[in-house]
Design a protein around this motif. Structure first.
Motif, PDB file in Angstrom:
ATOM      1  N   ALA A 261      72.590 -39.814 -12.334  1.00 24.04           N
ATOM      2  CA  ALA A 261      71.477 -40.203 -13.018  1.00 24.04           C
ATOM      3  C   ALA A 261      70.441 -39.032 -13.673  1.00 24.04           C
ATOM      4  CB  ALA A 261      70.531 -41.401 -12.270  1.00 24.04           C
ATOM      5  N   THR A 262      69.480 -39.589 -14.359  1.00 25.62           N
ATOM      6  CA  THR A 262      68.259 -38.695 -14.912  1.00 25.62           C
ATOM      7  C   THR A 262      67.039 -39.313 -14.858  1.00 25.62           C
ATOM      8  OG1 THR A 262      69.747 -37.412 -16.231  1.00 25.62           O
ATOM      9  CG2 THR A 262      67.465 -37.293 -16.502  1.00 25.62           C
ATOM     10  N   ALA A 263      66.067 -38.737 -14.285  1.00 24.07           N
ATOM     11  CA  ALA A 263      64.904 -39.530 -13.870  1.00 24.07           C
ATOM     12  C   ALA A 263      63.627 -38.755 -14.583  1.00 24.07           C
ATOM     13  CB  ALA A 263      64.394 -39.724 -12.330  1.00 24.07           C
ATOM     14  N   TRP A 264      62.569 -39.581 -14.988  1.00 24.22           N
ATOM     15  CA  TRP A 264      61.501 -38.766 -15.585  1.00 24.22           C
ATOM     16  C   TRP A 264      60.280 -39.971 -15.615  1.00 24.22           C
ATOM     17  CZ3 TRP A 264      65.654 -41.149 -18.402  1.00 24.22           C
ATOM     18  CH2 TRP A 264      65.331 -42.256 -19.200  1.00 24.22           C
ATOM     19  N   PHE A 265      59.093 -39.304 -16.250  1.00 21.53           N
ATOM     20  CA  PHE A 265      57.797 -40.264 -16.233  1.00 21.53           C
ATOM     21  C   PHE A 265      57.516 -40.400 -17.495  1.00 21.53           C
ATOM     22  CE2 PHE A 265      57.884 -38.688 -11.759  1.00 21.53           C
ATOM     23  CZ  PHE A 265      57.567 -40.062 -11.063  1.00 21.53           C
ATOM     24  N   GLU A 266      56.905 -41.634 -17.916  1.00 20.21           N
ATOM     25  CA  GLU A 266      56.342 -41.989 -19.148  1.00 20.21           C
ATOM     26  C   GLU A 266      54.761 -42.360 -18.919  1.00 20.21           C
ATOM     27  OE1 GLU A 266      58.301 -45.754 -20.451  1.00 20.21           O
ATOM     28  OE2 GLU A 266      60.027 -44.528 -20.977  1.00 20.21           O
ATOM     29  N   TYR A 267      53.971 -41.720 -19.477  1.00 19.53           N
ATOM     30  CA  TYR A 267      52.389 -41.985 -19.367  1.00 19.53           C
ATOM     31  C   TYR A 267      51.675 -41.611 -20.582  1.00 19.53           C
ATOM     32  CZ  TYR A 267      52.297 -36.633 -19.781  1.00 19.53           C
ATOM     33  OH  TYR A 267      52.448 -35.267 -20.215  1.00 19.53           O
ATOM     34  N   GLY A 268      50.591 -42.102 -20.556  1.00 22.17           N
ATOM     35  CA  GLY A 268      49.725 -42.176 -21.935  1.00 22.17           C
ATOM     36  C   GLY A 268      48.391 -43.013 -21.425  1.00 22.17           C
ATOM     37  N   LEU A 269      47.519 -43.279 -22.321  1.00 23.02           N
ATOM     38  CA  LEU A 269      46.120 -43.647 -22.306  1.00 23.02           C
ATOM     39  C   LEU A 269      46.381 -45.222 -22.197  1.00 23.02           C
ATOM     40  CD1 LEU A 269      44.054 -41.422 -24.340  1.00 23.02           C
ATOM     41  CD2 LEU A 269      44.117 -41.552 -21.773  1.00 23.02           C
ATOM     42  N   THR A 270      47.414 -45.849 -22.944  1.00 21.93           N
ATOM     43  CA  THR A 270      47.698 -47.289 -22.885  1.00 21.93           C
ATOM     44  C   THR A 270      49.053 -47.489 -22.435  1.00 21.93           C
ATOM     45  OG1 THR A 270      48.835 -47.228 -25.157  1.00 21.93           O
ATOM     46  CG2 THR A 270      46.242 -47.281 -25.061  1.00 21.93           C
ATOM     47  N   THR A 271      49.475 -48.693 -22.434  1.00 19.32           N
ATOM     48  CA  THR A 271      50.735 -49.203 -21.814  1.00 19.32           C
ATOM     49  C   THR A 271      51.722 -49.094 -22.961  1.00 19.32           C
ATOM     50  OG1 THR A 271      50.304 -51.544 -22.452  1.00 19.32           O
ATOM     51  CG2 THR A 271      49.998 -50.830 -20.112  1.00 19.32           C
ATOM     52  N   ALA A 272      51.534 -48.444 -23.964  1.00 16.51           N
ATOM     53  CA  ALA A 272      52.466 -47.788 -24.837  1.00 16.51           C
ATOM     54  C   ALA A 272      52.983 -46.434 -24.532  1.00 16.51           C
ATOM     55  CB  ALA A 272      51.934 -47.750 -26.349  1.00 16.51           C
ATOM     56  N   TYR A 273      52.340 -45.721 -23.485  1.00 14.46           N
ATOM     57  CA  TYR A 273      52.575 -44.740 -22.870  1.00 14.46           C
ATOM     58  C   TYR A 273      52.357 -43.570 -24.071  1.00 14.46           C
ATOM     59  CZ  TYR A 273      53.764 -47.638 -19.128  1.00 14.46           C
ATOM     60  OH  TYR A 273      53.485 -48.670 -18.256  1.00 14.46           O
ATOM     61  N   GLY A 274      53.556 -43.144 -24.564  1.00 12.87           N
ATOM     62  CA  GLY A 274      53.559 -42.136 -25.397  1.00 12.87           C
ATOM     63  C   GLY A 274      54.067 -40.649 -25.251  1.00 12.87           C
ATOM     64  N   SER A 275      53.861 -40.413 -23.858  1.00 11.92           N
ATOM     65  CA  SER A 275      54.160 -38.907 -23.274  1.00 11.92           C
ATOM     66  C   SER A 275      55.277 -39.110 -22.367  1.00 11.92           C
ATOM     67  CB  SER A 275      52.988 -38.167 -23.047  1.00 11.92           C
ATOM     68  OG  SER A 275      51.957 -38.157 -23.873  1.00 11.92           O
ATOM     69  N   LEU A 276      56.286 -38.034 -22.145  1.00  6.49           N
ATOM     70  CA  LEU A 276      57.091 -37.993 -21.394  1.00  6.49           C
ATOM     71  C   LEU A 276      57.118 -36.608 -20.623  1.00  6.49           C
ATOM     72  CD1 LEU A 276      60.300 -38.948 -23.622  1.00  6.49           C
ATOM     73  CD2 LEU A 276      58.785 -40.670 -22.261  1.00  6.49           C
ATOM     74  N   SER A 277      57.335 -36.797 -19.240  1.00  8.60           N
ATOM     75  CA  SER A 277      57.504 -35.422 -18.283  1.00  8.60           C
ATOM     76  C   SER A 277      58.720 -34.787 -18.472  1.00  8.60           C
ATOM     77  CB  SER A 277      57.441 -35.932 -16.815  1.00  8.60           C
ATOM     78  OG  SER A 277      58.348 -36.746 -16.445  1.00  8.60           O
ATOM     79  N   ALA A 278      58.923 -33.944 -17.830  1.00  4.40           N
ATOM     80  CA  ALA A 278      60.074 -33.103 -17.936  1.00  4.40           C
ATOM     81  C   ALA A 278      61.227 -34.071 -17.134  1.00  4.40           C
ATOM     82  CB  ALA A 278      60.401 -31.642 -16.972  1.00  4.40           C
ATOM     83  N   THR A 279      62.230 -33.892 -17.327  1.00  2.00           N
ATOM     84  CA  THR A 279      63.544 -34.640 -16.532  1.00  2.00           C
ATOM     85  C   THR A 279      63.898 -34.332 -15.059  1.00  2.00           C
ATOM     86  OG1 THR A 279      65.161 -33.815 -17.797  1.00  2.00           O
ATOM     87  CG2 THR A 279      64.518 -35.523 -18.651  1.00  2.00           C
ATOM     88  N   GLN A 280      64.640 -35.057 -14.228  1.00  2.00           N
ATOM     89  CA  GLN A 280      64.814 -34.539 -13.171  1.00  2.00           C
ATOM     90  C   GLN A 280      66.418 -35.072 -12.917  1.00  2.00           C
ATOM     91  OE1 GLN A 280      62.101 -35.199  -9.741  1.00  2.00           O
ATOM     92  NE2 GLN A 280      63.830 -35.157  -8.109  1.00  2.00           N
ATOM     93  N   PRO A 281      67.505 -34.290 -12.893  1.00  2.00           N
ATOM     94  CA  PRO A 281      68.489 -34.879 -12.435  1.00  2.00           C
ATOM     95  C   PRO A 281      68.866 -35.284 -11.086  1.00  2.00           C
ATOM     96  CG  PRO A 281      68.643 -32.370 -12.519  1.00  2.00           C
ATOM     97  CD  PRO A 281      67.423 -32.762 -12.787  1.00  2.00           C
ATOM     98  N   LEU A 282      69.836 -36.171 -11.141  1.00  2.00           N
ATOM     99  CA  LEU A 282      69.834 -37.158  -9.628  1.00  2.00           C
ATOM    100  C   LEU A 282      71.543 -37.137  -9.269  1.00  2.00           C
ATOM    101  CD1 LEU A 282      67.479 -39.609  -9.766  1.00  2.00           C
ATOM    102  CD2 LEU A 282      66.851 -37.489  -8.384  1.00  2.00           C
TER     103      LEU A 282
END
Length: 321
Positions: A261-282
């Protein structure tokens, strides 16, 4: 221990006794019985501790659970005088002892304890190995021979083990199966292969090695590979740590559910997020693996929403906000 010289000496003195009886009327002194053991028409020396395939004291190779090996041995009275009776005095006439006597059995006893001169009888020993490795035992034949009582010699066999690898539903096994392996040796590698849409779980002996290579112990090996439907990863969003004016560490866990799998985080000022972190392979696993990413583009004083997300061959899943 008997020698050719001793047999000639007995024959010589027996001839002198007969000559004396003829010339002077003295009583005839008969030669004593003389025991000899044969296997495969070869003489087996009394006290022999080096089993050989030539005389059938080495039974050979046999796989545990695949049957038995039987060897026939002959007891001979080497005296040429019919009235020199060789008597087998033991009960049983042939006994089995030594390091590993349990898998050797006397499968056919001599039919009679009495052997006239120049005659022979036979008995059989059957070996059915129940564990891998070298099996050694001692055969003992008590008798009335003057210098070879009891008559002893060692027997031996080498037991191999069988490795069998099976596949459960929705998969297959590649590699050699079954395979025969000597005690202490390693077999060849086998691999559990899932069908499309499935993944390998484990072997039913608890091993998750895939491919796997086994080393022969004392017992046969029979294992089956298990497979399961591919499923989405399981994700959990955890509290952020290391918060400063413009940086934060986002945390979560991801269980890949046996699929890479591949993991990452979605984040932003609203629940629409809009930004993604770097990915992490699992790696493919069945455990909640920690996921963390440092975010350094935060606006001071702002409130952010975030969640962990992951993808595998089944699809994408996002955690709660």
């Amino acid at each position: 221990m008997k020698t050719n010289v001793s047999r000639r000496s007995r024959s010589f003195f027996a001839s002198l006794a007969v000559l004396a009886a003829v010339c002077w009327g003295a009583p005839v002194v008969l030669a004593a019985p003389e025991i000899e053991l044969n296997g495969n028409l070869q003489a087996i020396v009394d006290g022999d501790t080096t089993p050989s395939s030539a005389d059938h004291t080495f039974f050979g190779l046999q796989t545990v659970g695949e049957g038995s090996l039987t060897r026939t041995f002959a007891i001979r009275n080497m005296s040429t005088t019919p009235t020199d009776i060789l008597l087998l005095t033991g009960t049983p006439m042939v006994s089995i002892s030594g390091a590993n006597p349990g898998d050797f059995v006397l499968s056919a006893s001599p039919p009679s304890p009495l052997l006239a001169g120049s005659t022979f009888t036979t008995f059989e020993v059957t070996w059915t190995p129940t564990f891998g490795g070298i099996h050694t035992a001692t055969l003992t034949i008590p008798n009335n021979d003057s210098n070879e009582n009891p008559y002893n010699f060692n027997i031996q066999g080498t037991a191999r083990l069988k490795f069998t690898y099976l596949a459960g539903p929705n998969g297959s096994v590649t590699g050699l199966s079954p395979q025969t392996v000597l005690f202490g040796a390693s077999g060849s590698a086998v691999t559990a292969k899932p069908s499309p849409g499935y993944h390998f779980l484990d072997w039913d002996d608890g091993s998750t090695a895939n491919p796997r290579t086994d080393t022969a112990g004392t017992q046969n090996l029979l294992v089956k590979a298990g497979f399961a439907d591919n499923t989405l990863a399981t994700v959990t969003t955890l509290p952020a740590t290391g918060v400063t004016t413009n940086t934060v560490t986002l945390n979560g866990t991801v269980n890949p559910n046996y699929i890479e799998a591949t993991a990452w985080f979605e984040y932003g000022l609203t629940t629409a997020y809009g930004s993604l972190s770097a990915t992490q392979p699992l790696a493919a696993a069945n455990a909640a693996l920690p996921v963390a990413r440092l975010i350094s583009d935060m606006s001071p004083g702002a409130t952010y929403h975030y969640r962990v997300a992951a993808s595998n061959s089944v699809g994408i899943i996002q955690g709660v906000d």
